[in-house]
Write an enzyme that holds these catalytic residues in place. Structure first.
Site, mmCIF file in Angstrom:
data_model
loop_
_atom_site.group_PDB
_atom_site.id
_atom_site.type_symbol
_atom_site.label_atom_id
_atom_site.label_comp_id
_atom_site.label_asym_id
_atom_site.label_seq_id
_atom_site.Cartn_x
_atom_site.Cartn_y
_atom_site.Cartn_z
ATOM 1 N N CYS A 85 1.383 -4.783 -0.868
ATOM 2 C CA CYS A 85 -0.077 -4.843 -0.702
ATOM 3 C C CYS A 85 -0.759 -5.008 -2.068
ATOM 4 O O CYS A 85 -0.652 -6.064 -2.685
ATOM 5 C CB CYS A 85 -0.572 -3.623 0.053
ATOM 6 S SG CYS A 85 -2.240 -3.819 0.741
ATOM 7 N N HIS A 202 3.091 -3.000 4.842
ATOM 8 C CA HIS A 202 3.597 -1.764 4.253
ATOM 9 C C HIS A 202 4.859 -1.265 4.950
ATOM 10 O O HIS A 202 4.777 -0.474 5.901
ATOM 11 C CB HIS A 202 2.536 -0.668 4.376
ATOM 12 C CG HIS A 202 1.348 -0.844 3.494
ATOM 13 N ND1 HIS A 202 1.246 -0.251 2.261
ATOM 14 C CD2 HIS A 202 0.197 -1.536 3.680
ATOM 15 C CE1 HIS A 202 0.079 -0.568 1.716
ATOM 16 N NE2 HIS A 202 -0.578 -1.349 2.551
ATOM 17 N N GLU A 204 6.892 0.982 3.960
ATOM 18 C CA GLU A 204 7.021 2.434 3.764
ATOM 19 C C GLU A 204 6.233 3.219 4.808
ATOM 20 O O GLU A 204 6.473 4.426 4.999
ATOM 21 C CB GLU A 204 6.569 2.822 2.350
ATOM 22 C CG GLU A 204 5.080 2.900 2.108
ATOM 23 C CD GLU A 204 4.373 1.564 1.938
ATOM 24 O OE1 GLU A 204 3.151 1.550 1.709
ATOM 25 O OE2 GLU A 204 5.065 0.513 2.021
#
Length: 231
Positions: A85, A202, A204
Site C-alpha cells: 500500500c 494488504h 498482512e
C-alpha cells in the site's frame, strides 16, 4: 530470516506486519525513518499507512527520509524489499519500482475485500500461487490507481513483472473488478531483478484464522519459500 519493518510518521500497518512476520517465526526489528543502519536485515518491508500525512502526494516525502537512502542501496545490491500500500507508493516514488500510483478514478477512499489473480510465474511472491484461483485480500487506499507509460507496461509484461491483477472471485480479470482504474487491473509489480515487490492490497490483514481469512498467508509463504527460507 531477519526482517526490518520501516516505521514512518503516519505508518499504521507496521504492527500488523510485524505480528504476521513474527507469527511465521521470523526475527523482526523496527527501523525508524531517521535510522541510517539497517541492522543487518535480510529483507526490508515498507508497511501501509499515511507516511508524513501523505502531504504533497502519497510516498513523496517518505522517499527522502534517511532510512530510504539505505533501503535504496540495499535493493540496488540485490536485497529483498516488499512494499504494501503506502509502501508500494514509496517504492514507486523512490524509483525502485516502475510506474506511479494515482488517485482512484472514483476520487474516494476504498476499503474492502477484493480478489487478486496472481500473474507472474517467476516472482517469489506469486511463483507458488495457483493462477486459476482468486485470493481475497483487503485494500484500503485513496491513491491506488497504478499507471505506467506504454513502453514501461510492455517491459512489465515481457519481463513477467506483473504480480497481481484485480479480478472477480472466479479469477476472471474484468473491467468491473478494476476497483481504482489501474492500468490493466494491475494490483502489484516487481522490479526487473525480482528482488523488490510492491502491491496495494494488504496480505498482512488476511493472514490469521482469527480474521476469518488466511489467503494473505499463502502470499507470504510463496515469498519466503521461493527465497529459500522456511515459512
Amino acid at each position: 530470516m531477519k526482517i526490518g519493518v520501516v516505521v514512518f510518521p503516519g505508518s499504521n500497518c507496521d504492527q500488523d506486519m510485524i505480528y504476521t512476520l513474527r507469527k511465521m517465526d521470523h526475527e523482526v526489528v523496527e527501523l525508524w525513518h531517521k535510522d541510517t543502519d539497517l541492522q543487518g536485515v535480510e529483507m526490508v518491508v515498507l508497511p501501509g499507512g499515511f507516511s508524513y500525512g501523505d502531504y504533497l502526494r502519497s510516498g513523496a516525502i517518505a522517499r527522502f527520509s534517511p532510512i530510504m537512502e539505505q533501503v535504496i542501496a540495499f535493493a540496488d545490491k540485490g536485497g529483498y524489499v516488499l512494499g504494501v500500500c503506502n509502501g508500494f507508493q514509496v517504492l514507486c516514488e523512490s524509483g525502485l519500482l516502475p510506474g506511479t500510483l494515482q488517485h482512484n478514478t472514483s476520487h474516494s477512499f476504498i476499503c474492502k475485500n477484493v480478489h487478486l489473480k496472481p500473474v507472474s510465474k517467476t516472482a517469489a511472491i506469486t511463483a507458488s500461487l495457483d493462477d486459476s484461483r482468486a485470493y481475497m485480500i483487503p485494500v484500503a487506499h485513496g491513491e491506488g490507481n497504478y499507471y505506467a507509460d506504454e513502453a514501461t507496461y510492455q517491459q512489465l509484461v515481457a519481463n513477467d513483472q506483473i504480480l497481481f491483477r484485480y479480478s472477480n472471485a472466479q479469477a476472471e480479470v474484468t473491467e468491473a473488478d478494476n476497483i481504482n482504474g489501474s492500468l490493466d487491473n494491475i494490483a502489484g509489480v516487481c522490479n526487473a531483478g525480482k528482488n523488490v515487490f510492491g502491491m496495494m492490497p494488504h496480505p498482512e490483514r488476511a493472514a490469521d484464522a482469527n480474521l476469518g481469512n488466511e489467503d494473505g498467508l499463502l502470499l507470504f509463504q510463496s515469498l519466503f519459500n521461493n527465497l529459500g527460507v522456511e515459512a
